[in-house]
Design a protein around this motif. Structure first.
Motif: not given
Length: 177
Positions: A166-174
């Motif tokens: 989820w940390k990777e997902a947030v980083a990508f989406l931001h």
């Protein structure tokens, strides 16, 4: 300004079905299955007693007691600041799961309103800017930006942008803002 939209799958994405299946399988059969040993395998090959796997996921209480994926709650709260989030689950495959999934979401993700929860059959109708899912079949027909969340059964798939946590997902989406 309208927020971009994200469709987020439940099982294998915000709900840790892998851990739950491994636990249930061990309790029912005494068979120890390791996370490492099932990487790259389909659900049917990872859990070889197929009719039993079907009865496990159709048993009362199974979907209500799935653990939450690490960092999922905090990540969705964070994403909700800049995106409109929809939880989308192909729950009709397992009708016993409908109420359980809704109750599970109310407990673990109370900040996601009922109008942003879609329990459906096929996800082909979903029309958001992004979709995070662990099953390629759900991403194949998606017209927005598909994002594959890593799960044991999809490690061999390479045709989608992949996030492992989820940390990777947030980083990508931001970074898309």
């Amino acid at each position: 300004m309208n927020k971009k939209t994200i469709a987020i799958d439940m099982d294998g994405v915000i709900a840790d079905i892998e851990t739950h299946l491994i636990t249930f399988y061990k309790e029912k059969h005494g068979i120890e299955i390791s996370r490492e040993g099932i990487q790259g395998l389909s659900e049917e090959k990872a859990f070889p007693i197929k009719e039993d796997l079907h009865s496990i996921v159709n048993s009362k209480g199974f979907f209500r007691t799935i653990p939450v994926m690490p960092d999922a709650v905090e990540s969705l709260r964070l994403l909700q600041e800049n995106f409109e989030i929809f939880i989308v689950s192909a729950a009709m495959e397992f009708p016993v799961s409908l109420g359980e999934k809704f109750e599970w979401l109310k407990e673990h993700f109370p900040f996601i309103g009922w109008e942003n929860i879609i329990l459906c059959g096929s996800k082909r109708i979903i029309n958001t800017d992004y979709m995070i899912d662990d099953h390629p079949k759900n991403l194949d027909s998606f017209t927005g930006k598909p994002i594959m969340f890593t799960s044991f059964h999809n490690t061999e798939k390479e045709n989608y942008l992949r996030v492992n946590t989820w940390k990777e997902a947030v980083a990508f989406l931001h970074q898309t803002l």
